[in-house]
Design a protein around this motif. Structure first.
Motif, PDB file in Angstrom:
ATOM      1  N   ASP A  56      10.333  12.185  -6.771  1.00  0.00           N
ATOM      2  CA  ASP A  56      11.522  11.324  -6.680  1.00  0.00           C
ATOM      3  C   ASP A  56      11.296  10.170  -5.714  1.00  0.00           C
ATOM      4  O   ASP A  56      11.724   9.041  -5.976  1.00  0.00           O
ATOM      5  CB  ASP A  56      12.740  12.130  -6.230  1.00  0.00           C
ATOM      6  CG  ASP A  56      13.204  13.122  -7.275  1.00  0.00           C
ATOM      7  OD1 ASP A  56      12.788  12.985  -8.450  1.00  0.00           O
ATOM      8  OD2 ASP A  56      13.995  14.024  -6.932  1.00  0.00           O
ATOM      9  N   MET A  57      10.610  10.434  -4.607  1.00  0.00           N
ATOM     10  CA  MET A  57      10.342   9.384  -3.628  1.00  0.00           C
ATOM     11  C   MET A  57       9.425   8.327  -4.228  1.00  0.00           C
ATOM     12  O   MET A  57       9.660   7.134  -4.080  1.00  0.00           O
ATOM     13  CB  MET A  57       9.706   9.992  -2.375  1.00  0.00           C
ATOM     14  CG  MET A  57       9.530   9.007  -1.209  1.00  0.00           C
ATOM     15  SD  MET A  57       8.105   7.887  -1.268  1.00  0.00           S
ATOM     16  CE  MET A  57       6.731   9.006  -1.331  1.00  0.00           C
ATOM     17  N   LEU A  58       8.376   8.760  -4.931  1.00  0.00           N
ATOM     18  CA  LEU A  58       7.418   7.816  -5.509  1.00  0.00           C
ATOM     19  C   LEU A  58       8.067   6.897  -6.538  1.00  0.00           C
ATOM     20  O   LEU A  58       7.917   5.672  -6.482  1.00  0.00           O
ATOM     21  CB  LEU A  58       6.260   8.563  -6.167  1.00  0.00           C
ATOM     22  CG  LEU A  58       5.293   9.283  -5.245  1.00  0.00           C
ATOM     23  CD1 LEU A  58       4.253  10.036  -6.062  1.00  0.00           C
ATOM     24  CD2 LEU A  58       4.626   8.308  -4.300  1.00  0.00           C
ATOM     25  N   PHE A  59       8.795   7.481  -7.468  1.00  0.00           N
ATOM     26  CA  PHE A  59       9.391   6.682  -8.529  1.00  0.00           C
ATOM     27  C   PHE A  59      10.552   5.832  -7.999  1.00  0.00           C
ATOM     28  O   PHE A  59      10.770   4.710  -8.460  1.00  0.00           O
ATOM     29  CB  PHE A  59       9.794   7.563  -9.706  1.00  0.00           C
ATOM     30  CG  PHE A  59       8.595   8.095 -10.444  1.00  0.00           C
ATOM     31  CD1 PHE A  59       8.038   7.385 -11.486  1.00  0.00           C
ATOM     32  CD2 PHE A  59       7.992   9.285 -10.058  1.00  0.00           C
ATOM     33  CE1 PHE A  59       6.910   7.844 -12.151  1.00  0.00           C
ATOM     34  CE2 PHE A  59       6.862   9.757 -10.710  1.00  0.00           C
ATOM     35  CZ  PHE A  59       6.319   9.041 -11.758  1.00  0.00           C
ATOM     36  N   GLY A  60      11.259   6.338  -7.002  1.00  0.00           N
ATOM     37  CA  GLY A  60      12.288   5.543  -6.337  1.00  0.00           C
ATOM     38  C   GLY A  60      11.682   4.347  -5.605  1.00  0.00           C
ATOM     39  O   GLY A  60      12.250   3.255  -5.590  1.00  0.00           O
ATOM     40  N   MET A  61      10.503   4.564  -5.003  1.00  0.00           N
ATOM     41  CA  MET A  61       9.808   3.474  -4.319  1.00  0.00           C
ATOM     42  C   MET A  61       9.406   2.396  -5.324  1.00  0.00           C
ATOM     43  O   MET A  61       9.576   1.207  -5.062  1.00  0.00           O
ATOM     44  CB  MET A  61       8.574   4.018  -3.607  1.00  0.00           C
ATOM     45  CG  MET A  61       7.777   2.985  -2.865  1.00  0.00           C
ATOM     46  SD  MET A  61       8.569   2.358  -1.398  1.00  0.00           S
ATOM     47  CE  MET A  61       8.449   3.770  -0.333  1.00  0.00           C
ATOM     48  N   VAL A  62       8.897   2.792  -6.478  1.00  0.00           N
ATOM     49  CA  VAL A  62       8.516   1.815  -7.503  1.00  0.00           C
ATOM     50  C   VAL A  62       9.745   1.042  -7.975  1.00  0.00           C
ATOM     51  O   VAL A  62       9.680  -0.177  -8.162  1.00  0.00           O
ATOM     52  CB  VAL A  62       7.779   2.498  -8.674  1.00  0.00           C
ATOM     53  CG1 VAL A  62       7.580   1.537  -9.838  1.00  0.00           C
ATOM     54  CG2 VAL A  62       6.452   3.069  -8.205  1.00  0.00           C
ATOM     55  N   ASP A 110       0.860  -1.190   0.000  1.00  0.00           N
ATOM     56  CA  ASP A 110       0.000   0.000   0.000  1.00  0.00           C
ATOM     57  C   ASP A 110       0.890   1.232   0.000  1.00  0.00           C
ATOM     58  O   ASP A 110       1.878   1.286   0.743  1.00  0.00           O
ATOM     59  CB  ASP A 110      -0.873   0.036   1.257  1.00  0.00           C
ATOM     60  CG  ASP A 110      -1.943  -1.026   1.238  1.00  0.00           C
ATOM     61  OD1 ASP A 110      -2.747  -1.022   0.297  1.00  0.00           O
ATOM     62  OD2 ASP A 110      -1.965  -1.853   2.162  1.00  0.00           O
ATOM     63  N   LEU A 111       0.533   2.228  -0.821  1.00  0.00           N
ATOM     64  CA  LEU A 111       1.330   3.450  -0.907  1.00  0.00           C
ATOM     65  C   LEU A 111       0.412   4.664  -0.958  1.00  0.00           C
ATOM     66  O   LEU A 111      -0.378   4.819  -1.895  1.00  0.00           O
ATOM     67  CB  LEU A 111       2.224   3.410  -2.155  1.00  0.00           C
ATOM     68  CG  LEU A 111       3.143   4.606  -2.374  1.00  0.00           C
ATOM     69  CD1 LEU A 111       4.172   4.718  -1.245  1.00  0.00           C
ATOM     70  CD2 LEU A 111       3.848   4.490  -3.717  1.00  0.00           C
ATOM     71  N   LYS A 112       0.511   5.506   0.049  1.00  0.00           N
ATOM     72  CA  LYS A 112      -0.243   6.762   0.092  1.00  0.00           C
ATOM     73  C   LYS A 112       0.572   7.801  -0.659  1.00  0.00           C
ATOM     74  O   LYS A 112       1.706   8.096  -0.284  1.00  0.00           O
ATOM     75  CB  LYS A 112      -0.466   7.199   1.536  1.00  0.00           C
ATOM     76  CG  LYS A 112      -1.238   8.488   1.658  1.00  0.00           C
ATOM     77  CD  LYS A 112      -1.512   8.836   3.113  1.00  0.00           C
ATOM     78  CE  LYS A 112      -2.308  10.120   3.183  1.00  0.00           C
ATOM     79  NZ  LYS A 112      -2.719  10.423   4.552  1.00  0.00           N
TER      80      LYS A 112
END
Length: 186
Positions: free
Chosen positions: A107-113, A79-81
């Motif tokens: 950057d955080m979102l795409f790094g998380m993916v 799960d990702l908010k």
């Protein structure tokens, strides 16, 4: 040996095991052509259909030979908010999101993916706030799709559906869409 899914916080056997005494057919006919597999540390394979979300864990070893299917070695679903912004004002919002909420950094979102892709995560459940308000939401779905992750999301908004190009891009790149309700609970 196969894991059927369910809640790993309880010890009761899955209803199919109870019903059939441990002998049953694996539902291969429920799978489509968009299948990925992952071998886990315990010696079992997880087979995931990106189209339907069907998941089966199976061991090709004889039962009892180092194949423990208790838990996967890495997450299957995360799960990702992605935002705390939401214009709906639901009185029971457990996220405490609102119109002044902020979006997660790109950057955080795409790094998380990227990190989830390296772990061979099958699915991402995207939420918020209202995730469709994030300025990089459409691109995030496309990026997940390109990385082989089925991106699902929950939304209360239908605004994105009124834009034909945006709607087509979102539907093309996402797994499933959950429609949230904002009605008062009785």
């Amino acid at each position: 040996m196969a894991i059927l899914g369910g809640n790993d916080n309880v010890v009761e056997a899955h209803p199919l095991v109870q019903k059939h005494g441990g002998e049953f057919q694996v539902p291969w006919n429920g799978f489509h052509v968009d299948i990925v597999c992952r071998k886990d540390d315990g010696g079992f394979w997880t087979i995931f259909d990106r189209h339907t979300g069907n998941k089966v864990r199976v061991s090709f070893d004889r039962p009892g030979l180092n194949a423990q299917c208790d838990r996967a070695s890495s997450p299957e679903l995360v799960d990702l908010k992605i935002t705390d912004m939401c214009q709906h004002g639901c009185p029971y919002c457990y996220q405490d999101s609102g119109p002044n909420g902020v979006h997660a950094e790109e950057d955080m979102l795409f790094g998380m993916v990227d990190a989830l892709s390296r772990l061979n995560v099958f699915e991402l459940a995207i939420g918020g706030g209202e995730p469709t308000l994030h300025p990089k939401f459409d691109r995030l779905l496309e990026y997940c799709h390109d990385k082989g992750i089925a991106a699902n999301f929950s939304t209360r908004s239908l605004d994105w559906m009124r834009n034909d190009a945006r709607r087509e891009a979102i539907v093309k790149n996402c797994g499933e869409i959950g429609r949230a309700s904002c009605r008062e609970r009785v």
